[in-house]
Design an enzyme around this catalytic site. Structure first.
Site, PDB file in Angstrom:
ATOM      1  N   ASP A   6       0.868  -1.179   0.000  1.00 55.50           N
ATOM      2  CA  ASP A   6       0.000   0.000   0.000  1.00 55.50           C
ATOM      3  C   ASP A   6       0.906   1.230   0.000  1.00 55.50           C
ATOM      4  O   ASP A   6       2.121   1.117   0.208  1.00 55.50           O
ATOM      5  CB  ASP A   6      -0.889   0.001   1.266  1.00 55.50           C
ATOM      6  CG  ASP A   6      -1.781   1.243   1.353  1.00 55.50           C
ATOM      7  OD1 ASP A   6      -2.350   1.629   0.314  1.00 55.50           O
ATOM      8  OD2 ASP A   6      -1.907   1.828   2.446  1.00 55.50           O
ATOM      9  N   SER A   7       0.290   2.385  -0.176  1.00 59.18           N
ATOM     10  CA  SER A   7       1.057   3.638  -0.119  1.00 59.18           C
ATOM     11  C   SER A   7       1.530   3.928   1.305  1.00 59.18           C
ATOM     12  O   SER A   7       2.396   4.774   1.498  1.00 59.18           O
ATOM     13  CB  SER A   7       0.179   4.787  -0.595  1.00 59.18           C
ATOM     14  OG  SER A   7      -0.917   4.930   0.289  1.00 59.18           O
ATOM     15  N   CYS A  69      -4.374  -1.336  -1.980  1.00 61.37           N
ATOM     16  CA  CYS A  69      -4.542   0.100  -2.165  1.00 61.37           C
ATOM     17  C   CYS A  69      -5.498   0.283  -3.336  1.00 61.37           C
ATOM     18  O   CYS A  69      -5.213  -0.191  -4.444  1.00 61.37           O
ATOM     19  CB  CYS A  69      -3.171   0.696  -2.471  1.00 61.37           C
ATOM     20  SG  CYS A  69      -3.188   2.433  -2.909  1.00 61.37           S
ATOM     21  N   GLU A 148      -3.004   8.518   8.442  1.00 61.62           N
ATOM     22  CA  GLU A 148      -1.559   8.273   8.628  1.00 61.62           C
ATOM     23  C   GLU A 148      -1.060   8.989   9.894  1.00 61.62           C
ATOM     24  O   GLU A 148      -0.146   8.523  10.554  1.00 61.62           O
ATOM     25  CB  GLU A 148      -0.762   8.743   7.403  1.00 61.62           C
ATOM     26  CG  GLU A 148      -0.983   7.920   6.135  1.00 61.62           C
ATOM     27  CD  GLU A 148      -0.145   6.645   6.048  1.00 61.62           C
ATOM     28  OE1 GLU A 148       0.933   6.584   6.649  1.00 61.62           O
ATOM     29  OE2 GLU A 148      -0.598   5.691   5.383  1.00 61.62           O
ATOM     30  N   CYS A 180     -11.051   2.908  -0.149  1.00 64.71           N
ATOM     31  CA  CYS A 180      -9.659   3.230   0.204  1.00 64.71           C
ATOM     32  C   CYS A 180      -9.360   2.399   1.435  1.00 64.71           C
ATOM     33  O   CYS A 180     -10.160   2.372   2.385  1.00 64.71           O
ATOM     34  CB  CYS A 180      -9.508   4.715   0.518  1.00 64.71           C
ATOM     35  SG  CYS A 180      -7.873   5.130   1.171  1.00 64.71           S
ATOM     36  N   HIS A 182      -7.416   2.853   3.778  1.00 67.51           N
ATOM     37  CA  HIS A 182      -7.245   3.623   5.019  1.00 67.51           C
ATOM     38  C   HIS A 182      -8.582   3.844   5.727  1.00 67.51           C
ATOM     39  O   HIS A 182      -8.617   4.060   6.940  1.00 67.51           O
ATOM     40  CB  HIS A 182      -6.640   4.997   4.729  1.00 67.51           C
ATOM     41  CG  HIS A 182      -5.171   4.994   4.451  1.00 67.51           C
ATOM     42  ND1 HIS A 182      -4.624   4.449   3.320  1.00 67.51           N
ATOM     43  CD2 HIS A 182      -4.130   5.488   5.174  1.00 67.51           C
ATOM     44  CE1 HIS A 182      -3.305   4.615   3.357  1.00 67.51           C
ATOM     45  NE2 HIS A 182      -2.987   5.238   4.470  1.00 67.51           N
TER      46      HIS A 182
HETATM   47  N1  DGL Z   1      -4.848   3.080   0.976  1.00 68.85           N
HETATM   48  C1  DGL Z   1      -4.785   3.762  -0.294  1.00 68.85           C
HETATM   49  C2  DGL Z   1      -6.041   3.454  -1.086  1.00 68.85           C
HETATM   50  O1  DGL Z   1      -6.662   2.430  -0.831  1.00 68.85           O
HETATM   51  C3  DGL Z   1      -4.467   5.212  -0.101  1.00 68.85           C
HETATM   52  C4  DGL Z   1      -3.902   5.874  -1.294  1.00 68.85           C
HETATM   53  C5  DGL Z   1      -3.151   7.127  -1.019  1.00 68.85           C
HETATM   54  O2  DGL Z   1      -2.018   7.052  -0.560  1.00 68.85           O
HETATM   55  O3  DGL Z   1      -3.672   8.216  -1.322  1.00 68.85           O
HETATM   56  O4  DGL Z   1      -6.437   4.156  -1.983  1.00 68.85           O
END
Ligand code: DGL
Length: 260
Positions: A6-7, A69, A148, A180, A182
């Site tokens: 993931d990011s 992600c 985050e 997302c 997150h």
């Molecule tokens: N968890 C990522 C997603 O599902 C976040 C992406 C981001 O870093 O903007 O889209």
């Protein structure tokens, strides 16, 4: 070994669900904290980062890759499938399927990052199964940095959520996709905002179910347990106190992030 990226830390909601459903499998995770958020970047940049993340996980021994992600899934899946031979699993399809199966009114909301919403991938996937369904999408770019930072229960986060979810209020949706990985960390706040009648679809949980079904049907794809124990390694491209704190909260256990 199952590779997951993931990011940042959001994909740990996928990893947590995979750990729970598939306790016999080893996991190697990569969170690209140094470059988060992906959602405000171009498709070319997100694809480039995703290719590098996958290479890293393969070097660590991953036999399948979960793009944990939505942003990377929506723009980079095809490039990863072209480049690498291993199965590449994205998070959009399992969530879209569940949303279609859940909605009774055919009015589905989707929230995600700018890149995910701009890609239109949820509308395409949902409407390819049910052309009569209506999909209402909202980009929520501030939510990833807030998660985050660990701001998952702050007044400011509630205010921003109210603003983002307001346009969906009068669309009479009965289902809302958390598009997302997150966002499951904001489930309580989001549910309170949209009301109990709206069912939330968690792309993290749906993806973990999909992977479990895949490995049940095709067990040869991933070897179980290395040397008798399932190992879980969580790598990050930057190590911050807030990431470490949020990671421990997600897994509800002491967990040491490893800086690559
Ligand atoms: N968890 C990522 C997603 O599902 C976040 C992406 C981001 O870093 O903007 O889209």
């Amino acid at each position: 070994m199952i590779g997951i990226f993931d990011s940042g830390i959001g994909g740990m909601t996928v990893a947590r669900a995979v750990e729970q459903l598939l306790p016999d499998y080893s996991i190697v995770y990569f969170g690209d904290i140094a470059r988060t958020p992906y959602g405000s970047k171009s498709a070319a940049t997100i694809t480039d980062y995703s290719l590098r993340n996958t290479e890293f996980l393969l070097q660590k021994g991953a036999e399948i890759i979960i793009i944990a992600c939505n942003t990377a899934s929506s723009v980079a899946t095809e490039a990863l499938r072209r480049e690498f031979q291993v199965p590449i699993i994205e998070v959009i399809t399992p969530a879209a399927h569940k949303a279609v199966a859940t909605s009774k009114t055919g009015r589905i909301g989707v929230i995600g990052t700018r890149a995910t919403i701009r890609s239109g991938v949820y509308e395409q996937t949902i409407c390819s199964q049910r052309p009569d369904f209506h999909v209402f999408s909202e980009a929520c770019p501030l939510l990833v940095p807030l998660v985050e930072e660990g701001w998952t229960n702050k007044q400011e986060t509630k205010m921003i959520l109210r603003r983002y979810l307001h346009p969906l209020k009068d669309k009479q949706i009965d289902t809302l996709v958390l598009g997302c990985t997150h966002y499951p960390l904001l489930t309580k706040l989001i549910q309170t905002r949209v009301g109990k009648r709206v069912t939330l679809i968690d792309s993290s949980v749906e993806t973990a179910h999909y992977v479990r079904d895949l490995l049940t049907e095709q067990p040869h794809l991933v070897a179980k347990k290395d040397h008798g124990i399932a190992t879980h390694h969580y790598y990050v491209s930057d190590l911050t106190d807030s990431a470490q704190t949020v990671a421990r909260k997600i897994f509800a256990r002491p967990l040491e992030l490893i800086l690559t």
